[in-house]
Design a protein around this motif. Sequence first.
Motif, PDB file in Angstrom:
ATOM      1  N   PHE A 145       0.869  -1.189   0.000  1.00 25.62           N
ATOM      2  CA  PHE A 145       0.000   0.000   0.000  1.00 25.62           C
ATOM      3  C   PHE A 145       0.899   1.229   0.000  1.00 25.62           C
ATOM      4  O   PHE A 145       2.063   1.158   0.423  1.00 25.62           O
ATOM      5  CB  PHE A 145      -1.004  -0.009   1.160  1.00 25.62           C
ATOM      6  CG  PHE A 145      -0.418  -0.209   2.528  1.00 25.62           C
ATOM      7  CD1 PHE A 145       0.098   0.852   3.264  1.00 25.62           C
ATOM      8  CD2 PHE A 145      -0.362  -1.481   3.096  1.00 25.62           C
ATOM      9  CE1 PHE A 145       0.634   0.667   4.518  1.00 25.62           C
ATOM     10  CE2 PHE A 145       0.183  -1.684   4.364  1.00 25.62           C
ATOM     11  CZ  PHE A 145       0.675  -0.599   5.071  1.00 25.62           C
ATOM     12  N   PHE A 172       8.214   0.340   4.275  1.00 24.35           N
ATOM     13  CA  PHE A 172       8.973  -0.815   3.772  1.00 24.35           C
ATOM     14  C   PHE A 172       8.697  -1.039   2.288  1.00 24.35           C
ATOM     15  O   PHE A 172       9.591  -1.425   1.535  1.00 24.35           O
ATOM     16  CB  PHE A 172       8.652  -2.077   4.588  1.00 24.35           C
ATOM     17  CG  PHE A 172       9.407  -2.154   5.885  1.00 24.35           C
ATOM     18  CD1 PHE A 172      10.634  -2.790   5.960  1.00 24.35           C
ATOM     19  CD2 PHE A 172       8.906  -1.576   7.039  1.00 24.35           C
ATOM     20  CE1 PHE A 172      11.341  -2.861   7.151  1.00 24.35           C
ATOM     21  CE2 PHE A 172       9.595  -1.630   8.241  1.00 24.35           C
ATOM     22  CZ  PHE A 172      10.821  -2.275   8.296  1.00 24.35           C
ATOM     23  N   LYS A 211      10.839   1.085   0.082  1.00 28.80           N
ATOM     24  CA  LYS A 211      12.173   0.529  -0.215  1.00 28.80           C
ATOM     25  C   LYS A 211      12.147  -0.195  -1.555  1.00 28.80           C
ATOM     26  O   LYS A 211      13.021  -0.009  -2.396  1.00 28.80           O
ATOM     27  CB  LYS A 211      12.554  -0.548   0.817  1.00 28.80           C
ATOM     28  CG  LYS A 211      13.006  -0.115   2.140  1.00 28.80           C
ATOM     29  CD  LYS A 211      13.718  -1.357   2.770  1.00 28.80           C
ATOM     30  CE  LYS A 211      13.590  -1.421   4.236  1.00 28.80           C
ATOM     31  NZ  LYS A 211      14.232  -2.605   4.831  1.00 28.80           N
ATOM     32  N   LYS A 234      -6.324  -9.647   5.420  1.00 27.57           N
ATOM     33  CA  LYS A 234      -5.811  -9.431   4.060  1.00 27.57           C
ATOM     34  C   LYS A 234      -5.906 -10.765   3.325  1.00 27.57           C
ATOM     35  O   LYS A 234      -4.888 -11.407   3.052  1.00 27.57           O
ATOM     36  CB  LYS A 234      -4.345  -8.986   4.114  1.00 27.57           C
ATOM     37  CG  LYS A 234      -4.064  -7.835   5.080  1.00 27.57           C
ATOM     38  CD  LYS A 234      -2.604  -7.410   4.970  1.00 27.57           C
ATOM     39  CE  LYS A 234      -2.267  -6.354   6.001  1.00 27.57           C
ATOM     40  NZ  LYS A 234      -0.993  -5.690   5.744  1.00 27.57           N
ATOM     41  N   PRO A 278       5.951  -5.064   2.335  1.00 26.83           N
ATOM     42  CA  PRO A 278       5.336  -5.600   1.125  1.00 26.83           C
ATOM     43  C   PRO A 278       5.679  -7.076   0.917  1.00 26.83           C
ATOM     44  O   PRO A 278       6.486  -7.655   1.650  1.00 26.83           O
ATOM     45  CB  PRO A 278       6.043  -4.786   0.037  1.00 26.83           C
ATOM     46  CG  PRO A 278       7.468  -4.679   0.569  1.00 26.83           C
ATOM     47  CD  PRO A 278       7.328  -4.576   2.067  1.00 26.83           C
ATOM     48  N   THR A 325      11.654  -7.416   2.819  1.00 29.44           N
ATOM     49  CA  THR A 325      12.407  -6.582   1.872  1.00 29.44           C
ATOM     50  C   THR A 325      13.847  -7.074   1.698  1.00 29.44           C
ATOM     51  O   THR A 325      14.449  -6.864   0.645  1.00 29.44           O
ATOM     52  CB  THR A 325      12.419  -5.111   2.333  1.00 29.44           C
ATOM     53  OG1 THR A 325      12.859  -5.050   3.693  1.00 29.44           O
ATOM     54  CG2 THR A 325      11.039  -4.497   2.228  1.00 29.44           C
ATOM     55  N   GLN A 326      14.394  -7.736   2.723  1.00 26.61           N
ATOM     56  CA  GLN A 326      15.762  -8.247   2.589  1.00 26.61           C
ATOM     57  C   GLN A 326      15.822  -9.340   1.508  1.00 26.61           C
ATOM     58  O   GLN A 326      16.695  -9.339   0.641  1.00 26.61           O
ATOM     59  CB  GLN A 326      16.211  -8.816   3.935  1.00 26.61           C
ATOM     60  CG  GLN A 326      17.692  -8.961   4.024  1.00 26.61           C
ATOM     61  CD  GLN A 326      18.122  -9.641   5.320  1.00 26.61           C
ATOM     62  OE1 GLN A 326      19.010 -10.460   5.296  1.00 26.61           O
ATOM     63  NE2 GLN A 326      17.517  -9.307   6.448  1.00 26.61           N
ATOM     64  N   ARG A 338      -2.216  -1.882  14.756  1.00 23.14           N
ATOM     65  CA  ARG A 338      -0.783  -1.716  15.005  1.00 23.14           C
ATOM     66  C   ARG A 338      -0.427  -1.893  16.478  1.00 23.14           C
ATOM     67  O   ARG A 338       0.689  -2.254  16.816  1.00 23.14           O
ATOM     68  CB  ARG A 338      -0.305  -0.348  14.493  1.00 23.14           C
ATOM     69  CG  ARG A 338      -0.441  -0.177  12.979  1.00 23.14           C
ATOM     70  CD  ARG A 338       0.240  -1.301  12.193  1.00 23.14           C
ATOM     71  NE  ARG A 338       0.348  -0.959  10.781  1.00 23.14           N
ATOM     72  CZ  ARG A 338      -0.473  -1.389   9.821  1.00 23.14           C
ATOM     73  NH1 ARG A 338      -1.479  -2.202  10.110  1.00 23.14           N
ATOM     74  NH2 ARG A 338      -0.295  -1.023   8.568  1.00 23.14           N
TER      75      ARG A 338
HETATM   76  N1  LIG Z   1      11.010  -7.273   7.994  1.00 20.60           N
HETATM   77  C1  LIG Z   1       9.930  -6.820   7.160  1.00 20.60           C
HETATM   78  C2  LIG Z   1       9.161  -5.694   7.873  1.00 20.60           C
HETATM   79  C3  LIG Z   1       7.967  -5.177   7.090  1.00 20.60           C
HETATM   80  C4  LIG Z   1       7.020  -4.296   7.908  1.00 20.60           C
HETATM   81  O1  LIG Z   1       7.102  -4.195   9.148  1.00 20.60           O
HETATM   82  N2  LIG Z   1       6.091  -3.643   7.227  1.00 20.60           N
HETATM   83  C5  LIG Z   1       5.063  -2.853   7.876  1.00 20.60           C
HETATM   84  C6  LIG Z   1       4.531  -1.798   6.933  1.00 20.60           C
HETATM   85  S1  LIG Z   1       5.650  -0.574   6.526  1.00 20.60           S
HETATM   86  C7  LIG Z   1       3.864  -3.731   8.122  1.00 20.60           C
HETATM   87  O2  LIG Z   1       3.850  -4.883   7.742  1.00 20.60           O
HETATM   88  N3  LIG Z   1       2.830  -3.196   8.778  1.00 20.60           N
HETATM   89  C8  LIG Z   1       1.657  -3.955   9.048  1.00 20.60           C
HETATM   90  C9  LIG Z   1       0.856  -4.272   7.847  1.00 20.60           C
HETATM   91  O3  LIG Z   1       1.123  -3.775   6.755  1.00 20.60           O
HETATM   92  O4  LIG Z   1      -0.113  -5.022   8.017  1.00 20.60           O
HETATM   93  C10 LIG Z   1      10.474  -6.373   5.811  1.00 20.60           C
HETATM   94  O5  LIG Z   1      11.653  -6.023   5.724  1.00 20.60           O
HETATM   95  O6  LIG Z   1       9.738  -6.439   4.812  1.00 20.60           O
END
Ligand SMILES: N[C@@H](CCC(=O)N[C@@H](CS)C(=O)NCC(=O)O)C(=O)O
Length: 304
Positions: A8, A13, A16, A39, A53, A65-66, A124
């Motif tokens: 979204f 993230f 990135k 979702k 994402p 993302t890694q 959150r």
């Molecule tokens: N380690 C993950 C962390 C991803 C992350 O924390 N994304 C946040 C959004 S920026 C998230 O998932 N928030 C809750 C959601 O979207 O439901 C990565 O690198 O992709």
Amino acid sequence: MDCILHHFDISPFAEKVRLGFGLKGLAWQSVQIPVVMPKPDLTALTGGYRKTPVLQIGADIYCDTQRIAVELEQRYPARTLFPQGSKGLCLALANWSDAAFFQPGAGLSMGTNSDLPGEILKDRREFFSFLDFASLPSELPHLYAGFSAQVQVLETMLADGRDYLLGAQPSWADILGYFPVWMCRGNIRGGDALLARFSRVLAWEPRVAGFGHGERRELDAEAALSIAREQQSVAEVLVLEEATPGLTAGMQVAVTPEDYGAVPVAGELVRLTPQDIAVRRTDPRAGEVVVHFPRSGYRVEKTS
Ligand SMILES: N[C@@H](CCC(=O)N[C@@H](CS)C(=O)NCC(=O)O)C(=O)O
């Protein structure tokens, strides 16, 4: 095969990966996912992983993302994300930007925006297990100081007048350093004032934003699910005993993030190396897919 990003727009993230597409000059398809749970279209692909994402390429689903950055680099090596042998350094920097930098930023964006929609705050509150929402108002000065200290780290990296964090060439490190700054501008009240005293960061920021997002086209979630159903995974089976003793190819396992959003993904073990994990699973809507994770930051456990 096209890259499909499930994301979204306000996700830091996801920004990135969008910038990674931009740096590489790639065309990609965009599936908008809900900001909060449930979702169902996303978890049909991932088997439960809910973070944003997720990258889909055919029937291969890349979480985190890694892992996404490594896959993009492998499939599209031109316009590298890791110039001059910097892949290891970039992977190490991810821990810095995801934890020391992003986490106080997430606290500030939750704590300075008390008028956020109730459903986002509720979601959150459960998701960001590293934040104590009850003490958030009194924590704000500490979060502000912690976040500013990391902007200062960026300022220090740029202190000799270089254009990018690793020198003359842009890299994934710039994207890692930039995404909390992007979040600060968009999601933290008072963010512009916080950044205003860091002159090198201010000069570098538009260079990174200038990577752009590549060429984006919208796709609906049903179309993405049918692409997954119609294609086959290209993952090569490789389970190295030394990556986690006791686990072998074909075992039923659960893969779970070690930090927040710790929903396990169950499947048959396809890959386990010191760099990556993958499981095969069959979903009524997505068909047979292989779900990929980085090795670092995830637990793999035998389930049967
Ligand atoms: N380690 C993950 C962390 C991803 C992350 O924390 N994304 C946040 C959004 S920026 C998230 O998932 N928030 C809750 C959601 O979207 O439901 C990565 O690198 O992709």
